[in-house]
Design a protein around this motif. Structure first.
Motif, PDB file in Angstrom:
ATOM      1  N   ARG A   1       5.619  -7.911 -12.544  1.00 52.68           N
ATOM      2  CA  ARG A   1       5.777  -8.445 -11.486  1.00 52.68           C
ATOM      3  C   ARG A   1       5.584  -7.457 -10.159  1.00 52.68           C
ATOM      4  N   PHE A   2       5.970  -6.369 -10.321  1.00 50.61           N
ATOM      5  CA  PHE A   2       5.603  -5.236  -9.378  1.00 50.61           C
ATOM      6  C   PHE A   2       4.160  -4.944  -9.258  1.00 50.61           C
ATOM      7  N   PHE A   3       3.573  -4.663 -10.529  1.00 50.92           N
ATOM      8  CA  PHE A   3       2.163  -4.502 -10.729  1.00 50.92           C
ATOM      9  C   PHE A   3       1.149  -5.669 -10.082  1.00 50.92           C
ATOM     10  N   ASP A   4       1.808  -6.805 -10.478  1.00 54.16           N
ATOM     11  CA  ASP A   4       1.114  -7.907  -9.968  1.00 54.16           C
ATOM     12  C   ASP A   4       1.004  -8.020  -8.495  1.00 54.16           C
ATOM     13  N   GLY A   5       2.045  -7.484  -7.910  1.00 51.90           N
ATOM     14  CA  GLY A   5       2.058  -7.538  -6.303  1.00 51.90           C
ATOM     15  C   GLY A   5       0.931  -6.525  -5.842  1.00 51.90           C
ATOM     16  N   LEU A   6       0.632  -5.639  -6.577  1.00 51.40           N
ATOM     17  CA  LEU A   6      -0.445  -4.596  -5.966  1.00 51.40           C
ATOM     18  C   LEU A   6      -1.647  -5.254  -6.318  1.00 51.40           C
ATOM     19  N   ARG A   7      -1.795  -6.224  -7.229  1.00 52.07           N
ATOM     20  CA  ARG A   7      -3.180  -6.944  -7.408  1.00 52.07           C
ATOM     21  C   ARG A   7      -3.192  -8.094  -6.594  1.00 52.07           C
ATOM     22  N   VAL A   8      -2.282  -8.696  -5.883  1.00 55.50           N
ATOM     23  CA  VAL A   8      -2.257  -9.782  -5.041  1.00 55.50           C
ATOM     24  C   VAL A   8      -3.187  -9.499  -3.813  1.00 55.50           C
ATOM     25  N   PHE A   9      -3.070  -8.563  -3.221  1.00 51.40           N
ATOM     26  CA  PHE A   9      -3.836  -8.185  -2.138  1.00 51.40           C
ATOM     27  C   PHE A   9      -5.179  -7.771  -2.604  1.00 51.40           C
TER      28      PHE A   9
ATOM     29  N   SER B   1      -7.895  -5.260  -3.032  1.00 53.93           N
ATOM     30  CA  SER B   1      -7.826  -3.985  -3.035  1.00 53.93           C
ATOM     31  C   SER B   1      -8.261  -3.105  -1.710  1.00 53.93           C
ATOM     32  N   ILE B   2      -9.375  -3.626  -1.327  1.00 53.21           N
ATOM     33  CA  ILE B   2     -10.037  -2.786  -0.274  1.00 53.21           C
ATOM     34  C   ILE B   2      -9.193  -2.912   1.096  1.00 53.21           C
ATOM     35  N   ILE B   3      -8.436  -4.021   1.331  1.00 44.99           N
ATOM     36  CA  ILE B   3      -7.654  -4.298   2.427  1.00 44.99           C
ATOM     37  C   ILE B   3      -6.452  -3.354   2.280  1.00 44.99           C
ATOM     38  N   LEU B   4      -5.706  -3.231   1.087  1.00 51.61           N
ATOM     39  CA  LEU B   4      -4.772  -2.671   0.858  1.00 51.61           C
ATOM     40  C   LEU B   4      -4.975  -1.246   0.897  1.00 51.61           C
ATOM     41  N   ALA B   5      -6.112  -0.657   0.334  1.00 51.38           N
ATOM     42  CA  ALA B   5      -6.609   0.786   0.495  1.00 51.38           C
ATOM     43  C   ALA B   5      -6.819   1.178   1.615  1.00 51.38           C
ATOM     44  N   LEU B   6      -7.375   0.314   2.776  1.00 51.24           N
ATOM     45  CA  LEU B   6      -7.627   0.553   4.299  1.00 51.24           C
ATOM     46  C   LEU B   6      -6.180   0.929   4.907  1.00 51.24           C
ATOM     47  N   ALA B   7      -5.252  -0.142   4.601  1.00 52.36           N
ATOM     48  CA  ALA B   7      -4.155   0.065   5.268  1.00 52.36           C
ATOM     49  C   ALA B   7      -3.230   1.106   4.918  1.00 52.36           C
ATOM     50  N   VAL B   8      -3.216   1.393   3.543  1.00 55.56           N
ATOM     51  CA  VAL B   8      -2.390   2.773   3.145  1.00 55.56           C
ATOM     52  C   VAL B   8      -3.046   3.952   3.442  1.00 55.56           C
ATOM     53  N   VAL B   9      -4.703   4.142   3.486  1.00 60.68           N
ATOM     54  CA  VAL B   9      -5.196   5.430   3.686  1.00 60.68           C
ATOM     55  C   VAL B   9      -4.971   5.432   5.127  1.00 60.68           C
ATOM     56  N   ALA B  10      -5.189   4.536   6.051  1.00 58.61           N
ATOM     57  CA  ALA B  10      -5.113   4.907   7.399  1.00 58.61           C
ATOM     58  C   ALA B  10      -3.592   5.115   7.881  1.00 58.61           C
ATOM     59  N   ALA B  11      -2.479   4.789   7.210  1.00 55.99           N
ATOM     60  CA  ALA B  11      -1.154   5.183   7.403  1.00 55.99           C
ATOM     61  C   ALA B  11      -0.826   6.548   6.807  1.00 55.99           C
ATOM     62  N   THR B  12      -1.335   7.031   5.698  1.00 61.21           N
ATOM     63  CA  THR B  12      -0.992   8.097   5.188  1.00 61.21           C
ATOM     64  C   THR B  12      -1.992   9.274   5.764  1.00 61.21           C
ATOM     65  N   GLY B  13      -3.032   9.067   6.012  1.00 63.14           N
ATOM     66  CA  GLY B  13      -4.000  10.079   6.488  1.00 63.14           C
ATOM     67  C   GLY B  13      -5.248  10.326   5.716  1.00 63.14           C
ATOM     68  N   GLN B  14      -6.294  10.572   6.583  1.00 66.48           N
ATOM     69  CA  GLN B  14      -7.602  10.584   5.778  1.00 66.48           C
ATOM     70  C   GLN B  14      -7.976  11.890   5.070  1.00 66.48           C
TER      71      GLN B  14
ATOM     72  N   LEU C   1      -6.195   5.207  -4.680  1.00 61.46           N
ATOM     73  CA  LEU C   1      -6.999   4.585  -5.578  1.00 61.46           C
ATOM     74  C   LEU C   1      -6.386   4.467  -7.191  1.00 61.46           C
ATOM     75  N   GLY C   2      -5.737   5.779  -7.334  1.00 60.41           N
ATOM     76  CA  GLY C   2      -4.933   5.608  -8.388  1.00 60.41           C
ATOM     77  C   GLY C   2      -4.018   4.750  -8.825  1.00 60.41           C
ATOM     78  N   LEU C   3      -3.157   4.685  -7.589  1.00 61.19           N
ATOM     79  CA  LEU C   3      -2.115   3.672  -7.917  1.00 61.19           C
ATOM     80  C   LEU C   3      -2.591   2.232  -7.776  1.00 61.19           C
ATOM     81  N   LEU C   4      -3.404   1.852  -7.072  1.00 59.93           N
ATOM     82  CA  LEU C   4      -4.067   0.464  -6.847  1.00 59.93           C
ATOM     83  C   LEU C   4      -4.657  -0.204  -8.349  1.00 59.93           C
ATOM     84  N   ASP C   5      -5.144   1.017  -9.125  1.00 61.79           N
ATOM     85  CA  ASP C   5      -5.826   0.644 -10.193  1.00 61.79           C
ATOM     86  C   ASP C   5      -4.996   0.674 -11.376  1.00 61.79           C
ATOM     87  N   SER C   6      -3.864   1.408 -11.581  1.00 62.39           N
ATOM     88  CA  SER C   6      -3.182   1.452 -12.546  1.00 62.39           C
ATOM     89  C   SER C   6      -2.490   0.007 -13.193  1.00 62.39           C
ATOM     90  N   PRO C   7      -2.597  -1.013 -12.490  1.00 64.33           N
ATOM     91  CA  PRO C   7      -2.039  -2.270 -13.085  1.00 64.33           C
ATOM     92  C   PRO C   7      -3.055  -2.575 -14.131  1.00 64.33           C
TER      93      PRO C   7
END
Length: 301
Positions: free
Chosen positions: A134-142, A144-157, A166-172
């Motif tokens: 269910r945790f991994f399904d949560g990563l796949r609900v959003f 990918s590009i939107i979630l990646a944009l948000a996370v990279v913008a928040a953590t730094g370019q 990218l590694g975390l989002l694709d692990s599911p």
């Protein structure tokens, strides 16, 4: 009389027979999966560009020639120059390093995260399986590009953050593939025998089950590498991720899009073509790997 194994003529004959055998194996693989062979050829080409970019580049990829801004392709600058006066040909070649430098670590990270989770979830089952999936399904609900944009913008370019996201989002993907295989293998006779012999759980998972469950995940490696290259270029194009003047294809396409309407097409077309060919090659290679590892696909074709 039987030829002596130490006879120099025998050694020469054996050495002469080795290349044809290697050639026959390569031809056999090409016949088994022509698409995979074509994809492998493209990826090898880009790998050579990345490895020998220092030799192949006629100019420094970040050197700015202020008197040569937006020059069209010529004998001096084969792919022209961009809005900063940088040589597009040299930047396209150097950009292959970032393609592999993002795709390979991102996929390895996905495998390192996803495969153990898939093993544990499929073998244990029950609540642990439900929570992990269910945790991994949560990563796949959003998307990918939107979630990646948000996370990279928040953590730094930075390159590290892009690879991490990218590694975390694709692990599911790898977790799901391995889990499906483990569910069908955990009731097998050899697994039951390993349990009856008193093997610890980690040994059952990584010695007995993993070698039989990893083929599906390996077949996904090239396809997911193509996804990583595409998403990283998209992030750079949207202004999040690797930024100019770093010679990354997505950032180069973004700059080229600004000049497309005024007729300087070469700034964006050449890095865009390189990106398309690399993603296409990885997808072809992934399709070929699936053909080789899945006899049912070969029979269907």
């Amino acid at each position: 009389m039987t030829a002596d194994a130490t006879d120099p003529r025998h050694e020469t004959q054996t050495a002469a027979e080795a290349p044809p055998r290697l050639r026959d194996r390569v031809v056999g693989l090409a016949r088994l999966s022509p698409t995979g062979a074509a994809g492998l050829a493209l990826i090898v080409l880009f790998a050579l560009l990345a490895l020998f970019s220092g030799v192949l580049m006629p100019h420094d990829p970040v050197a700015s020639y202020t008197d040569r801004i937006l020059q069209p392709p010529s004998a001096e600058h084969w792919f022209g120059t961009d809005g900063n006066g940088m040589d597009v040909f040299s930047r396209v070649i150097y950009g292959a390093r970032f393609g592999f430098g993002i795709a390979i670590p991102a996929v390895l990270l996905s495998v390192v995260i996803g495969v153990p989770v898939g093993l544990i979830a499929g073998y244990r089952g029950g609540y642990l399986d439900e929570v992990l999936m269910r945790f991994f399904d949560g990563l796949r609900v959003f998307p990918s590009i939107i979630l990646a944009l948000a996370v990279v913008a928040a953590t730094g370019q930075s390159l590290f953050n892009v690879i991490l996201v990218l590694g975390l989002l694709d692990s599911p993907v790898f977790a799901r593939v391995v889990r499906a295989e483990v569910l069908s293998l955990r009731a097998s006779v050899f697994v039951e025998g390993a349990v009856a012999a008193g093997n610890p759980t980690w040994r059952i998972l990584f010695v007995h089950i993993l070698p039989n469950a990893i083929q599906g995940a390996l077949a996904q490696v090239a396809v997911r590498a193509a996804w990583a290259v595409r998403i990283s270029a998209t992030l750079a194009f949207l202004g999040v991720g690797i930024q100019a003047p770093t010679p990354e294809w997505g950032a180069m396409i973004r700059q080229g899009a600004e000049f497309m309407v005024t007729g300087q097409w070469w700034v964006g077309v050449f890095p865009g073509t390189a990106l398309i060919l690399m993603v296409f090659g990885l997808n072809l290679l992934g399709d070929g790997l699936q053909d080789v590892m899945d006899p049912r696909r070969r029979a269907a074709k």
